[in-house]
Design a protein around this motif. Structure first.
Motif, short mmCIF file in Angstrom:
data_model
loop_
_atom_site.label_atom_id
_atom_site.label_comp_id
_atom_site.label_asym_id
_atom_site.label_seq_id
_atom_site.Cartn_x
_atom_site.Cartn_y
_atom_site.Cartn_z
N GLN B 165 0.88 -1.29 0.01
CA GLN B 165 -0.09 -0.51 -0.23
C GLN B 165 1.10 1.54 0.27
OE1 GLN B 165 -2.39 -0.90 3.34
NE2 GLN B 165 -4.03 -2.20 2.14
N LEU B 168 2.54 1.88 -3.31
CA LEU B 168 0.96 1.59 -4.26
C LEU B 168 0.66 3.69 -3.84
CD1 LEU B 168 -1.91 0.13 -3.45
CD2 LEU B 168 -0.59 -0.22 -5.45
N LEU B 169 1.03 3.66 -2.84
CA LEU B 169 1.04 5.59 -2.78
C LEU B 169 2.01 6.31 -3.27
CD1 LEU B 169 -0.76 5.12 0.55
CD2 LEU B 169 -1.13 5.86 -1.57
N ALA B 188 -1.81 14.46 -0.33
CA ALA B 188 -3.20 13.89 -0.72
C ALA B 188 -2.41 12.42 -0.22
CB ALA B 188 -3.67 13.58 -2.14
N ALA B 191 -1.77 12.05 3.59
CA ALA B 191 -3.38 11.41 4.56
C ALA B 191 -3.13 9.58 4.83
CB ALA B 191 -4.35 12.18 4.08
N LEU B 192 -3.55 9.80 3.28
CA LEU B 192 -3.38 7.50 3.62
C LEU B 192 -2.30 7.42 4.30
CD1 LEU B 192 -5.14 7.27 -0.09
CD2 LEU B 192 -5.88 6.70 2.21
N LEU B 195 -2.38 6.87 7.68
CA LEU B 195 -3.68 5.84 8.50
C LEU B 195 -3.41 4.95 7.78
CD1 LEU B 195 -7.34 6.61 6.17
CD2 LEU B 195 -6.42 6.68 8.71
N VAL B 196 -2.16 4.88 7.36
CA VAL B 196 -1.67 3.18 7.19
C VAL B 196 -0.64 2.67 8.35
CG1 VAL B 196 0.02 1.52 6.46
CG2 VAL B 196 -1.93 2.55 4.74
N GLN B 199 -2.69 2.17 11.42
CA GLN B 199 -3.36 0.70 11.96
C GLN B 199 -1.79 -0.26 12.38
OE1 GLN B 199 -2.95 -0.44 7.99
NE2 GLN B 199 -5.63 0.70 7.61
#
Lengths: 204, 204
Positions: B165, B168-169, B188, B191-192, B195-196, B199
């Motif tokens: 992931q 990918l980003l 952008a 921010a993801l 999030l990862v 987790q």
DNA sequence: TAGTGAATCGACCGATCGGTCTACTTTGTG
DNA sequence: CACAAAGTAGACCGATCGGTCGATTCACTA
């Protein structure tokens, strides 16, 4: 604009008899530029399309024009595909987005998949003045706007950023799927897509 | 490994006098293939490097070998950069990852930025047999392994998927930054990424 | 200082590039 | 039937492609 019925009839007849040189060129160029890269020779395209050299220049002005037009028409089909996939999800924006990504997840499974044709062309054509760049940029913007609208309808607090995020995941997964499909990028992206979607207000 | 003082002196002299043809070729090819695309002509590279045609074939066997070696050496530098950026974050894996992405976020600001050189080359070289593909694949795998190790150390429940992931980003943001920087893909993606990272188990 | 290997210059190779042009054939319409 | 438009075939253009090679110069070493 076409007024005369005669001209209309002619076009219909031509279409009925089969594709004209223009259509054959677009089809052949689309296939070859995707498979072999944007640097395929004109001769290969002409041979594959079974079209005379002159027709290319009459219809598209040159190779650059042909490539740009291929991408322009492909962008229309792609955007229609997005709309259809969204529509298949019904009325709830979240469901619609999930339906879209469920559809996108199947795309890399197609034989001969080599990634997103638009990203590939954008990165292969080094000349920033190539007309294809504008076509691609506009296409990607429209896709982002499509996602943004769904996210906004779903009540996402920042639909603009979220739209960019979904596009990042789509393009990133396409790039990865093309070169390292064993990493299963679609599945990895899917989880993050779900996170973005779930940032929207729960169904009221 | 160098034992002889004589040899050492010789090499030092050569280095002091300036880069040899091999180094000049690698530098010129790296610059030109990134800026103009992987299809720059050999003559342009030779002229820019101020190196004789023959030297290219003696050192690298041909254009393909040169391009592959350029990417191989670049991959070493890139991976070192990742390691350094992680190290600057100290000991906590979460802090280390944040430090890495804070660094990555600044990369697209460089003048002349055209996206990830490895992704660009991978997508530009249509021939699947080109030696560069293996170099690029291996490089991306090592980067993913680097991220995966941090995520695992941070206690992420699925470090493998999370590593994909993050990659990918990174790749998605690079592609987007190259063609539509106004969408601020780095922000952008950030921010993801957060999030990862979040987790993972909160700091024990 | 003589010799060796690396690097240089530049001609040359066949192939292909994108693009222009002339001449001929086909097609459908008036 | 006559005619104009569109399509085809293919020669041709200069430029460039990646690659080979002979001949020369240079730097360093023994």
């Amino acid at each position: 604009m076409v007024y005369s019925q005669v001209v209309d009839t002619t076009k219909t007849q031509k279409a009925a008899r089969g594709e004209g040189p223009r259509e054959r060129l677009l089809r052949a160029a689309g296939t070859l530029t995707y498979r072999e890269g944007a640097h395929v020779g004109i001769d290969a395209i002409l041979t594959s399309a079974d079209v005379a050299r002159r027709s290319l220049y009459q219809h598209f002005g040159g190779k650059d024009g042909l490539v740009a037009e291929v991408l322009r028409e492909a962008s229309e089909r792609t955007e229609q595909g997005y709309s259809d996939a969204l529509a298949s999800g019904g009325d709830d924006p979240r469901t619609r987005l999930r339906a879209l990504f469920a559809h996108l997840e199947t795309v890399p499974d197609a034989p001969g998949y080599r990634g997103c044709p638009f990203v590939n062309a954008d990165l292969s054509l080094a000349d920033p003045a190539h007309p294809a760049h504008d076509v691609i940029r506009a296409h990607k913007r429209r896709l982002r706007a499509l996602l943004e609208a769904e996210l906004r309808a779903a009540g996402h607090p920042d639909p603009v950023t979220a739209g960019v995020q979904l596009m990042l995941l789509i393009d990133g997964a396409a790039v990865t799927a093309a070169s390292r499909p064993d990493e299963q990028p679609a599945a990895a992206a899917r989880a993050l897509v779900e996170l973005v979607i779930s940032q929207t207000a729960p169904a009221s």
